[in-house]
Design a protein around this motif. Structure first.
Motif, PDB file in Angstrom:
ATOM      1  N   THR A   1       0.773  -1.312  -0.222  1.00  0.00           N
ATOM      2  CA  THR A   1       0.040   0.285   0.319  1.00  0.00           C
ATOM      3  C   THR A   1       0.674   1.114  -0.203  1.00  0.00           C
ATOM      4  OG1 THR A   1       0.263  -0.661   2.204  1.00  0.00           O
ATOM      5  CG2 THR A   1      -1.951  -1.434   1.163  1.00  0.00           C
ATOM      6  N   SER A   2       2.435   0.901  -0.108  1.00  0.00           N
ATOM      7  CA  SER A   2       3.059   2.259  -0.272  1.00  0.00           C
ATOM      8  C   SER A   2       3.295   2.932  -1.340  1.00  0.00           C
ATOM      9  CB  SER A   2       4.189   2.031   0.428  1.00  0.00           C
ATOM     10  OG  SER A   2       5.410   1.057  -0.024  1.00  0.00           O
ATOM     11  N   THR A   3       3.086   1.891  -2.331  1.00  0.00           N
ATOM     12  CA  THR A   3       3.407   2.767  -4.050  1.00  0.00           C
ATOM     13  C   THR A   3       2.641   3.644  -4.061  1.00  0.00           C
ATOM     14  OG1 THR A   3       1.914   0.908  -4.614  1.00  0.00           O
ATOM     15  CG2 THR A   3       3.683   0.349  -4.934  1.00  0.00           C
ATOM     16  N   PRO A   4       3.278   4.530  -5.446  1.00  0.00           N
ATOM     17  CA  PRO A   4       2.635   5.815  -5.431  1.00  0.00           C
ATOM     18  C   PRO A   4       0.884   5.721  -6.399  1.00  0.00           C
ATOM     19  CG  PRO A   4       4.101   5.287  -7.152  1.00  0.00           C
ATOM     20  CD  PRO A   4       4.127   4.251  -6.382  1.00  0.00           C
ATOM     21  N   PHE A   5      -0.024   5.075  -6.590  1.00  0.00           N
ATOM     22  CA  PHE A   5      -0.773   4.653  -7.132  1.00  0.00           C
ATOM     23  C   PHE A   5      -1.833   3.787  -6.663  1.00  0.00           C
ATOM     24  CE2 PHE A   5      -0.120   0.665  -8.803  1.00  0.00           C
ATOM     25  CZ  PHE A   5       0.767   0.448  -9.231  1.00  0.00           C
ATOM     26  N   TRP A   6      -1.846   3.367  -5.162  1.00  0.00           N
ATOM     27  CA  TRP A   6      -3.264   2.272  -4.726  1.00  0.00           C
ATOM     28  C   TRP A   6      -3.733   3.622  -3.816  1.00  0.00           C
ATOM     29  CZ3 TRP A   6      -3.128  -0.847  -7.535  1.00  0.00           C
ATOM     30  CH2 TRP A   6      -1.840  -2.081  -7.943  1.00  0.00           C
ATOM     31  N   GLY A   7      -3.367   3.894  -3.458  1.00  0.00           N
ATOM     32  CA  GLY A   7      -4.004   4.905  -2.601  1.00  0.00           C
ATOM     33  C   GLY A   7      -4.641   4.027  -1.342  1.00  0.00           C
ATOM     34  N   PRO A   8      -5.629   4.861  -0.263  1.00  0.00           N
ATOM     35  CA  PRO A   8      -6.467   3.729   0.369  1.00  0.00           C
ATOM     36  C   PRO A   8      -7.474   3.006   0.019  1.00  0.00           C
ATOM     37  CG  PRO A   8      -7.150   6.232   0.339  1.00  0.00           C
ATOM     38  CD  PRO A   8      -5.200   6.605  -0.376  1.00  0.00           C
ATOM     39  N   ASP A   9      -7.678   3.049  -1.071  1.00  0.00           N
ATOM     40  CA  ASP A   9      -8.608   2.259  -1.723  1.00  0.00           C
ATOM     41  C   ASP A   9      -8.252   0.668  -2.172  1.00  0.00           C
ATOM     42  OD1 ASP A   9      -9.643   4.442  -3.958  1.00  0.00           O
ATOM     43  OD2 ASP A   9     -10.874   4.452  -2.030  1.00  0.00           O
ATOM     44  N   PHE A  10      -7.042   0.565  -2.242  1.00  0.00           N
ATOM     45  CA  PHE A  10      -6.226  -0.763  -2.333  1.00  0.00           C
ATOM     46  C   PHE A  10      -6.476  -1.554  -0.668  1.00  0.00           C
ATOM     47  CE2 PHE A  10      -2.707  -4.301  -2.444  1.00  0.00           C
ATOM     48  CZ  PHE A  10      -3.514  -4.454  -3.574  1.00  0.00           C
ATOM     49  N   ALA A  11      -6.172  -0.476   0.099  1.00  0.00           N
ATOM     50  CA  ALA A  11      -6.474  -1.042   1.554  1.00  0.00           C
ATOM     51  C   ALA A  11      -8.095  -1.900   1.697  1.00  0.00           C
ATOM     52  CB  ALA A  11      -6.493  -0.190   2.588  1.00  0.00           C
ATOM     53  N   ALA A  12      -9.077  -1.091   0.710  1.00  0.00           N
ATOM     54  CA  ALA A  12     -10.364  -1.742   0.411  1.00  0.00           C
ATOM     55  C   ALA A  12     -10.602  -2.544  -0.382  1.00  0.00           C
ATOM     56  CB  ALA A  12     -11.322  -1.099   0.549  1.00  0.00           C
ATOM     57  N   LEU A  13      -9.741  -3.029  -1.157  1.00  0.00           N
ATOM     58  CA  LEU A  13     -10.078  -4.214  -2.360  1.00  0.00           C
ATOM     59  C   LEU A  13      -9.273  -5.449  -1.095  1.00  0.00           C
ATOM     60  CD1 LEU A  13     -10.695  -6.156  -4.740  1.00  0.00           C
ATOM     61  CD2 LEU A  13      -7.779  -4.391  -5.413  1.00  0.00           C
ATOM     62  N   GLN A  14      -8.260  -5.118  -0.766  1.00  0.00           N
ATOM     63  CA  GLN A  14      -7.395  -6.409   0.128  1.00  0.00           C
ATOM     64  C   GLN A  14      -8.369  -7.037   1.219  1.00  0.00           C
ATOM     65  OE1 GLN A  14      -4.292  -4.336   1.431  1.00  0.00           O
ATOM     66  NE2 GLN A  14      -2.560  -6.164   0.346  1.00  0.00           N
ATOM     67  N   GLN A  15      -9.342  -6.074   1.842  1.00  0.00           N
ATOM     68  CA  GLN A  15     -10.097  -6.248   3.076  1.00  0.00           C
ATOM     69  C   GLN A  15     -11.817  -7.229   2.133  1.00  0.00           C
ATOM     70  OE1 GLN A  15     -11.364  -3.037   5.879  1.00  0.00           O
ATOM     71  NE2 GLN A  15     -13.016  -4.501   7.049  1.00  0.00           N
ATOM     72  N   SER A  16     -12.034  -6.478   1.043  1.00  0.00           N
ATOM     73  CA  SER A  16     -13.934  -7.234   1.023  1.00  0.00           C
ATOM     74  C   SER A  16     -12.936  -8.498  -0.295  1.00  0.00           C
ATOM     75  CB  SER A  16     -13.841  -5.583  -0.028  1.00  0.00           C
ATOM     76  OG  SER A  16     -13.158  -5.566  -1.714  1.00  0.00           O
ATOM     77  N   ASP A  17     -11.875  -7.607  -0.919  1.00  0.00           N
ATOM     78  CA  ASP A  17     -12.082  -9.067  -2.097  1.00  0.00           C
ATOM     79  C   ASP A  17     -10.369  -9.254  -1.549  1.00  0.00           C
ATOM     80  OD1 ASP A  17     -11.335 -11.225  -3.720  1.00  0.00           O
ATOM     81  OD2 ASP A  17     -13.187 -10.248  -4.939  1.00  0.00           O
ATOM     82  N   PRO A  18      -9.734 -10.708  -0.937  1.00  0.00           N
ATOM     83  CA  PRO A  18      -8.395 -10.704  -1.048  1.00  0.00           C
ATOM     84  C   PRO A  18      -7.908 -11.650  -2.222  1.00  0.00           C
ATOM     85  CG  PRO A  18      -9.322 -11.984   0.589  1.00  0.00           C
ATOM     86  CD  PRO A  18     -10.421 -11.022   0.249  1.00  0.00           C
ATOM     87  N   ASP A  19      -8.517 -12.300  -2.692  1.00  0.00           N
ATOM     88  CA  ASP A  19      -8.735 -13.125  -3.955  1.00  0.00           C
ATOM     89  C   ASP A  19      -8.067 -12.570  -5.250  1.00  0.00           C
ATOM     90  OD1 ASP A  19      -9.166 -15.652  -1.698  1.00  0.00           O
ATOM     91  OD2 ASP A  19     -10.829 -15.365  -2.843  1.00  0.00           O
ATOM     92  N   ILE A  20      -8.870 -11.170  -5.610  1.00  0.00           N
ATOM     93  CA  ILE A  20      -8.382 -10.333  -6.402  1.00  0.00           C
ATOM     94  C   ILE A  20      -7.459  -9.020  -6.359  1.00  0.00           C
ATOM     95  CG2 ILE A  20      -9.447  -8.309  -7.530  1.00  0.00           C
ATOM     96  CD1 ILE A  20     -10.052 -10.953  -8.552  1.00  0.00           C
ATOM     97  N   ALA A  21      -7.291  -9.605  -4.808  1.00  0.00           N
ATOM     98  CA  ALA A  21      -5.930  -8.293  -4.553  1.00  0.00           C
ATOM     99  C   ALA A  21      -4.362  -9.170  -4.338  1.00  0.00           C
ATOM    100  CB  ALA A  21      -6.578  -8.361  -2.899  1.00  0.00           C
ATOM    101  N   GLU A  22      -5.157 -10.332  -4.246  1.00  0.00           N
ATOM    102  CA  GLU A  22      -3.555 -11.123  -4.161  1.00  0.00           C
ATOM    103  C   GLU A  22      -2.914 -11.682  -6.034  1.00  0.00           C
ATOM    104  OE1 GLU A  22      -1.934 -15.200  -3.383  1.00  0.00           O
ATOM    105  OE2 GLU A  22      -3.353 -14.578  -2.512  1.00  0.00           O
ATOM    106  N   VAL A  23      -3.948 -10.880  -6.888  1.00  0.00           N
ATOM    107  CA  VAL A  23      -3.752 -10.975  -8.423  1.00  0.00           C
ATOM    108  C   VAL A  23      -3.294 -10.092  -8.532  1.00  0.00           C
ATOM    109  CG1 VAL A  23      -5.083 -10.789 -10.492  1.00  0.00           C
ATOM    110  CG2 VAL A  23      -5.915 -12.815  -8.817  1.00  0.00           C
TER     111      VAL A  23
END
Length: 427
Positions: A7-29
């Motif tokens: 989540t420290s990469t310059p283009f994810w922002g806070p929304d990627f944390a939401a993806l990790q929480q709601s759909d860890p399978d797609i976040a992993e992809v």
């Protein structure tokens, strides 16, 4: 998957944390693909790395808006903001390429070609375009594609002697078949196209000249190759590849064709446009209008030429003798390796490229005698002509390797090289 800094990469922002929480399978992809892009050499000629700004527009709330129609003429309310985005994209495209009109709604290059044909042709009309086995595209008349099923497609090719477009053949075929549209542009042709010669032939037989600039429009934007816009009735292109924008299409045309093109895109072939993608196209077009981008485009060509020379030193024959653009086509028969085997071995070594038929190829396309490489992505990473010499050495080693140990050694060397030129560097 361990992702302590994801989540420290310059283009994810806070929304990627939401993806990790709601759909860890797609976040992993998503993270897995990020790791793949960061960890290897991306030499697919049609791929590149967009800027964080382009990615931010793609991931924006503009994806929520339906906007069928065009700015000021939508079928839905609430389009004031997306109208501004599309107007910016259109204006920037016209200014960057010197075009009289631009349509930025096509979802892809194939969709842009479909709309272009729809604007100019009716089923059964004749088109003259480059043969797929000689470097053309599926939408240039292949029998498995709509272009070959709906229209009478006549194909021109390259000379066997030098593997360059046979303009005499183009003229002879045009006079014999009187096509309504002549298409120039290709996906696996590394030389400059003589647009003036095509214009002369089109005028002689009363045909429209359509240039499919999907592969090289980014080089046009950067003044690294000549522009087809002054010669063509319309130009179709993609906004990814060298242009470094989002995946999508675009059509540039003369003013007298503007209405026909717009109607062919909507409502004929598409419904609601992807407004988040159009906004991202606008961002990329602004980036492409800068001196930094022009320097980038020239480096892409210089890197392609250096990589081609290095691969020739590895025993791979450059089709047509070299390249004037961002890509090269290599004949591997002299080293006794098929394109399919080279692609597979290189992928295991962290080098992504594609097998490709060469003109007059004696084997089937899924085996192929050649490979196609491009330098858009590695140049975005900051690699230079010196780096291309090392890339050529690594690619040559991987293509010849038929054992896991050798491929692991190459992969380690690839990882070391890309670590000094990271894609999407961590902060």
């Amino acid at each position: 998957m361990g992702t302590p800094d994801s989540t420290s990469t310059p283009f994810w922002g806070p929304d990627f944390a939401a993806l990790q929480q709601s759909d860890p399978d797609i976040a992993e992809v998503v993270l897995g693909e990020l790791a793949r892009q960061r960890g290897g050499l991306q030499l697919i000629a049609g791929e590149n790395f967009t800027s964080p700004a382009v990615l931010a527009a793609l991931g924006s709330t503009l994806t929520n808006k339906y906007a069928e129609g065009y700015p000021g003429r939508r079928y839905y309310g609430g389009c004031a903001e997306v109208d501004r985005a599309e107007e910016l994209a259109v204006r920037r495209a016209c200014e960057l390429f010197g075009a009289e009109h631009a349509n930025v709604q096509p979802h892809s290059g194939a969709a842009a070609n479909l709309a272009a044909y729809a604007a100019l042709l009716v089923p059964g009309d004749t088109i003259l375009a480059m043969s797929l086995p000689h470097g053309g595209h599926l939408t240039h008349g292949s029998r498995v594609n709509f272009s070959g099923r709906w229209f009478h497609a006549v194909a021109y090719g390259v000379r066997e002697s030098d593997e360059r477009i046979d303009y005499d053949q183009v003229g002879d075929l045009a006079r014999a078949h009187r096509p309504k549209v002549i298409v120039c542009g290709a996906t696996a042709y590394s030389r400059l196209v003589d647009f003036a010669a095509f214009r002369q032939i089109a005028d002689e037989v009363g045909a429209y000249l359509m240039v499919d600039a999907a592969h090289f429009i980014g080089l046009v934007a950067g003044d690294a190759v000549p522009s087809p816009v002054p010669y063509a009735d319309l130009v179709t292109c993609t906004t990814h590849k060298v242009l470094r924008g989002p995946r999508g299409g675009m059509i540039l045309c003369r003013e007298e064709l503007a209405g026909r093109i717009d109607r062919a895109v909507f409502p004929f072939s598409q419904g609601g446009p992807h407004m988040h993608t159009i906004a991202a196209k606008a961002v990329a077009l602004r980036e492409a209008a800068t001196p930094t981008y022009r320097a980038y485009a020239r480096r892409v060509v210089a890197n392609a030429q250096a990589l081609t020379q290095g691969l020739q030193a590895e025993g791979m024959r450059a089709v047509s003798g070299g390249t004037d653009t961002h890509l090269a086509l290599l004949d591997l028969r002299a080293i006794g390796v098929s394109g399919g085997d080279a692609e597979s071995r290189c992928e295991r070594a962290g080098i992504t490229l594609n097998k490709n038929a060469i003109p007059f190829d004696p084997v089937k396309p899924m085996i192929a005698s050649g490979i196609r490489v491009g330098t858009a992505a590695v140049t975005t990473q900051g690699m230079t002509e010196t780096d291309m010499k090392e890339v050529a050495l690594l690619l040559g080693r991987a293509a010849r390797a038929d054992d896991d140990a050798s491929l692991r050694d190459v992969r380690a060397a690839v990882a070391e090289l890309v670590s000094t030129h990271p894609a999407y560097p961590r902060r």
